[in-house]
Motif scaffolding. Structure first.
Motif, PDB file in Angstrom:
ATOM      1  N   GLU A 146       0.807  -1.218   0.000  1.00 38.91           N
ATOM      2  CA  GLU A 146       0.000   0.000   0.000  1.00 38.91           C
ATOM      3  C   GLU A 146       0.845   1.275   0.000  1.00 38.91           C
ATOM      4  O   GLU A 146       0.397   2.308  -0.514  1.00 38.91           O
ATOM      5  N   ARG A 147       2.062   1.224   0.542  1.00 34.75           N
ATOM      6  CA  ARG A 147       2.869   2.446   0.556  1.00 34.75           C
ATOM      7  C   ARG A 147       3.262   2.855  -0.862  1.00 34.75           C
ATOM      8  O   ARG A 147       3.531   4.028  -1.128  1.00 34.75           O
ATOM      9  N   HIS A 148       3.310   1.881  -1.759  1.00 36.78           N
ATOM     10  CA  HIS A 148       3.556   2.178  -3.173  1.00 36.78           C
ATOM     11  C   HIS A 148       2.243   2.316  -3.936  1.00 36.78           C
ATOM     12  O   HIS A 148       2.113   3.185  -4.805  1.00 36.78           O
ATOM     13  N   ALA A 149       1.304   1.434  -3.614  1.00 31.79           N
ATOM     14  CA  ALA A 149       0.061   1.373  -4.385  1.00 31.79           C
ATOM     15  C   ALA A 149      -0.714   2.684  -4.341  1.00 31.79           C
ATOM     16  O   ALA A 149      -1.439   3.021  -5.279  1.00 31.79           O
ATOM     17  N   HIS A 150      -0.574   3.416  -3.244  1.00 30.26           N
ATOM     18  CA  HIS A 150      -1.305   4.677  -3.095  1.00 30.26           C
ATOM     19  C   HIS A 150      -0.432   5.890  -3.404  1.00 30.26           C
ATOM     20  O   HIS A 150      -0.787   7.014  -3.047  1.00 30.26           O
ATOM     21  N   ASN A 151       0.689   5.633  -4.065  1.00 28.41           N
ATOM     22  CA  ASN A 151       1.577   6.730  -4.448  1.00 28.41           C
ATOM     23  C   ASN A 151       1.452   6.978  -5.948  1.00 28.41           C
ATOM     24  O   ASN A 151       2.037   6.244  -6.758  1.00 28.41           O
ATOM     25  N   PRO A 152       0.707   7.975  -6.372  1.00 33.60           N
ATOM     26  CA  PRO A 152       0.503   8.209  -7.808  1.00 33.60           C
ATOM     27  C   PRO A 152       1.747   8.666  -8.537  1.00 33.60           C
ATOM     28  O   PRO A 152       1.771   8.684  -9.779  1.00 33.60           O
ATOM     29  N   GLU A 153       2.806   9.030  -7.795  1.00 33.51           N
ATOM     30  CA  GLU A 153       4.023   9.533  -8.430  1.00 33.51           C
ATOM     31  C   GLU A 153       4.958   8.417  -8.891  1.00 33.51           C
ATOM     32  O   GLU A 153       5.928   8.683  -9.607  1.00 33.51           O
ATOM     33  N   ILE A 154       4.698   7.181  -8.496  1.00 29.32           N
ATOM     34  CA  ILE A 154       5.580   6.086  -8.901  1.00 29.32           C
ATOM     35  C   ILE A 154       5.489   5.894 -10.411  1.00 29.32           C
ATOM     36  O   ILE A 154       4.395   5.774 -10.958  1.00 29.32           O
ATOM     37  N   VAL A 156     -13.634   9.174 -14.262  1.00 29.42           N
ATOM     38  CA  VAL A 156     -13.539  10.057 -15.429  1.00 29.42           C
ATOM     39  C   VAL A 156     -12.963   9.326 -16.643  1.00 29.42           C
ATOM     40  O   VAL A 156     -12.615   9.959 -17.637  1.00 29.42           O
ATOM     41  N   ARG A 157     -12.894   7.999 -16.554  1.00 31.29           N
ATOM     42  CA  ARG A 157     -12.248   7.217 -17.605  1.00 31.29           C
ATOM     43  C   ARG A 157     -12.861   7.467 -18.979  1.00 31.29           C
ATOM     44  O   ARG A 157     -12.167   7.587 -19.989  1.00 31.29           O
ATOM     45  N   PHE A 158     -14.168   7.557 -19.038  1.00 31.76           N
ATOM     46  CA  PHE A 158     -14.834   7.673 -20.331  1.00 31.76           C
ATOM     47  C   PHE A 158     -14.951   9.120 -20.824  1.00 31.76           C
ATOM     48  O   PHE A 158     -15.583   9.372 -21.850  1.00 31.76           O
ATOM     49  N   GLN A 159     -14.322  10.031 -20.120  1.00 31.67           N
ATOM     50  CA  GLN A 159     -14.230  11.389 -20.654  1.00 31.67           C
ATOM     51  C   GLN A 159     -13.142  11.489 -21.724  1.00 31.67           C
ATOM     52  O   GLN A 159     -13.084  12.470 -22.465  1.00 31.67           O
ATOM     53  N   MET A 160     -12.276  10.472 -21.787  1.00 35.71           N
ATOM     54  CA  MET A 160     -11.272  10.339 -22.840  1.00 35.71           C
ATOM     55  C   MET A 160     -10.338  11.548 -22.937  1.00 35.71           C
ATOM     56  O   MET A 160      -9.941  11.957 -24.030  1.00 35.71           O
ATOM     57  N   LYS A 161      -9.976  12.103 -21.799  1.00 34.86           N
ATOM     58  CA  LYS A 161      -9.110  13.275 -21.801  1.00 34.86           C
ATOM     59  C   LYS A 161      -7.642  12.878 -21.614  1.00 34.86           C
ATOM     60  O   LYS A 161      -7.329  11.812 -21.095  1.00 34.86           O
ATOM     61  N   LYS A 162      -6.758  13.765 -21.994  1.00 37.76           N
ATOM     62  CA  LYS A 162      -5.336  13.564 -21.753  1.00 37.76           C
ATOM     63  C   LYS A 162      -5.032  13.685 -20.268  1.00 37.76           C
ATOM     64  O   LYS A 162      -5.770  14.319 -19.522  1.00 37.76           O
ATOM     65  N   GLY A 163      -3.888  13.121 -19.891  1.00 39.62           N
ATOM     66  CA  GLY A 163      -3.446  13.249 -18.499  1.00 39.62           C
ATOM     67  C   GLY A 163      -3.869  12.058 -17.667  1.00 39.62           C
ATOM     68  O   GLY A 163      -5.040  11.932 -17.306  1.00 39.62           O
ATOM     69  N   PHE A 164      -2.911  11.174 -17.384  1.00 36.72           N
ATOM     70  CA  PHE A 164      -3.202   9.935 -16.659  1.00 36.72           C
ATOM     71  C   PHE A 164      -3.279  10.206 -15.161  1.00 36.72           C
ATOM     72  O   PHE A 164      -2.347  10.745 -14.564  1.00 36.72           O
ATOM     73  N   THR A 165      -4.397   9.812 -14.565  1.00 41.87           N
ATOM     74  CA  THR A 165      -4.575   9.863 -13.112  1.00 41.87           C
ATOM     75  C   THR A 165      -4.841   8.444 -12.636  1.00 41.87           C
ATOM     76  O   THR A 165      -5.908   7.885 -12.910  1.00 41.87           O
ATOM     77  N   PRO A 166      -3.883   7.810 -11.946  1.00 40.89           N
ATOM     78  CA  PRO A 166      -4.057   6.396 -11.621  1.00 40.89           C
ATOM     79  C   PRO A 166      -5.158   6.143 -10.603  1.00 40.89           C
ATOM     80  O   PRO A 166      -5.399   6.956  -9.707  1.00 40.89           O
ATOM     81  N   MET A 167      -5.807   5.006 -10.774  1.00 43.03           N
ATOM     82  CA  MET A 167      -6.714   4.503  -9.747  1.00 43.03           C
ATOM     83  C   MET A 167      -5.906   4.304  -8.467  1.00 43.03           C
ATOM     84  O   MET A 167      -4.717   3.990  -8.513  1.00 43.03           O
ATOM     85  N   PRO A 168      -6.519   4.468  -7.311  1.00 44.64           N
ATOM     86  CA  PRO A 168      -5.795   4.160  -6.070  1.00 44.64           C
ATOM     87  C   PRO A 168      -5.553   2.667  -5.933  1.00 44.64           C
ATOM     88  O   PRO A 168      -6.338   1.853  -6.425  1.00 44.64           O
ATOM     89  N   GLY A 169      -4.481   2.317  -5.260  1.00 45.69           N
ATOM     90  CA  GLY A 169      -4.170   0.917  -5.041  1.00 45.69           C
ATOM     91  C   GLY A 169      -3.547   0.258  -6.256  1.00 45.69           C
ATOM     92  O   GLY A 169      -3.170   0.903  -7.232  1.00 45.69           O
TER      93      GLY A 169
END
Length: 423
Positions: free
Chosen positions: A260-268, A281-294
């Motif tokens: 979890e210390r890695h899984a919840h780190n979006p910067e990895i 927001v997956r189906f908004q099809m926009k640029k810019g990856f925002t990872p799911m938590p975990g």
């Protein structure tokens, strides 16, 4: 443990086995109209009888709903992977948000190495066991080359001592400490495929962290075979397949653990895909990856629903049986196999068990080193309804799997070996 080399004893143990009914939940391959003695669950697990119905259920949904199967009905495909997380977490000793089922094993290993093998300066080396499974060797070789290093320099292999077949934990730890300032990663199998040795993952992880390195494991031969506590052991990541002990079909899907210390780190750093992107927001099809938590944030593509359906059916059986109960039976069943082999009284020059004798250092596999005519013995066993596994140059791997194997299976195998060596 006290054992007896009689059919009556084996049958009495089967009658007293609280897990005996699970054998009836699997299809047993036939030989001349009778059940084979299937001792090859370490290579491909047997088919759960519930798998066909689970697969058919998704086929019906596909036929009746088409694309709407992603969002309607029981277990919509959009979130199907999430339904597998609780049972998966229980198998490996993790939190549900630390695991995800996706892809296949070596694909997942590469994805984990992208995130967790991050060489910097003089800290660029990977430590692994000598004789690791080829996929692991190839993945590590290609990853260090990708970063501009030579495998002979960047990969450190820990080998058994002269005259020994398995690794000593103290030697692994000492090698980690010896190369500490150079190590970026310790990456090993949880169970060595060839010898069946279970490594002390907790001690290895602690040693890796003690020198500033990360630590991961390939659990292909551990998942569904031995009990684990990946979260409590502080393991950084792990990957495994599901077609061996987890009985989820040839080429089945794979599991991933990320602490979890890695899984919840979006910067990895990671290789991103749209199914790992924020599902809100997956189906908004926009640029810019925002990872799911975990661990979900490492997904690439939408779930492999048909393989996952089979895997879900298998996980339900493991949840019902309990991995701790399976481990307890495995200890007795494998101990009985070891007892029968010792009863043969063969010299080491003829037959040798190279799997550790300590129950805590092995799962349900014993590797038999046959020094003379091993391939011939293997083929004779196969021709007589014993399904096992051969590994070059001279090892027969025997895996009495607690989910569906019996003491009578093991006794029949022992009797056949006795007849072979005493003729």
């Amino acid at each position: 443990m006290s054992f007896q080399n009689t059919l009556a004893y084996a049958q009495s143990q089967d009658q007293a086995d609280p897990l005996r009914s699970f054998r009836d939940q699997y299809h047993i391959p036939q030989h001349n109209g009778k059940d084979t003695v299937y001792l090859c669950g370490n290579s491909l697990g047997l088919q759960p009888k519930s798998a066909r119905a689970a697969l058919e259920n998704e086929m019906v949904k596909w036929a009746e709903l088409g694309v709407e199967g992603h969002f309607t009905g029981d277990n919509p495909w959009f979130t199907y992977h999430a339904a597998l997380a609780p049972a998966t977490a229980r198998l490996v000793g993790a939190k549900p948000e630390e695991v995800v089922v996706m892809n296949q094993l070596t694909v997942n290993l590469h994805l984990m190495l992208v995130s967790f093998y991050r060489p910097q300066g003089k800290r660029y080396k990977i430590l692994t066991e000598a004789g690791a499974f080829p996929s692991d060797q190839y993945a590590l070789e290609s990853q260090v080359k990708f970063h501009g290093f030579q495998p002979d320099d960047a990969i450190i292999e820990v080998a058994p001592r002269a005259g020994e077949h398995t690794l000593r934990t103290e030697d692994i730890v000492n090698t980690i400490q010896q190369h500490g300032e150079e190590l970026a990663l310790v990456m090993m199998g949880g169970v060595n495929y060839y010898t069946g040795q279970v490594f002390d993952m907790a001690a290895i992880t602690q040693a890796a962290h003690g020198v500033g390195a990360l630590c991961g494991f390939d659990l292909a031969h551990a998942a569904g075979n031995v009990t684990m506590q990946l979260h409590d052991w502080d393991v950084d990541f792990a990957v495994w397949c599901t077609y061996k002990y987890l009985n989820s079909g040839p080429g089945g899907t794979s599991g991933v653990f990320i602490h979890e210390r890695h899984a919840h780190n979006p910067e990895i750093p990671r290789f991103a895909g749209w199914w790992g992107h924020d599902q809100n927001v997956r189906f908004q099809m926009k640029k810019g990856f925002t990872p799911m938590p975990g661990a979900d944030g490492w997904q690439l593509s939408n779930g492999q629903i048909l393989p996952m359906a089979v895997h879900k059916a298998s996980l339900e059986l493991f949840d019902e049986a309990g991995i701790e109960n399976l481990w307890a039976k495995s200890e007795r069943l494998t101990g009985y196999l070891e007892f029968l082999i010792k009863e043969l009284n063969q010299p080491k020059e003829a037959l040798e068990v190279i799997t550790p004798a300590e129950p805590s250092a092995r799962g349900c596999q014993l590797s038999l080193l046959v020094h003379q005519n091993g391939r011939q013995l293997f083929e004779t066993l196969m021709a007589n309804g014993f399904i096992l596994d051969w590994r070059e140059p001279n090892v027969i791997r025997v895996a009495p799997t607690p989910m569906y194997n019996t003491f009578e299976d093991v006794h029949r195998f022992g009797q056949f070996l006795a007849a072979h060596f005493n003729k």
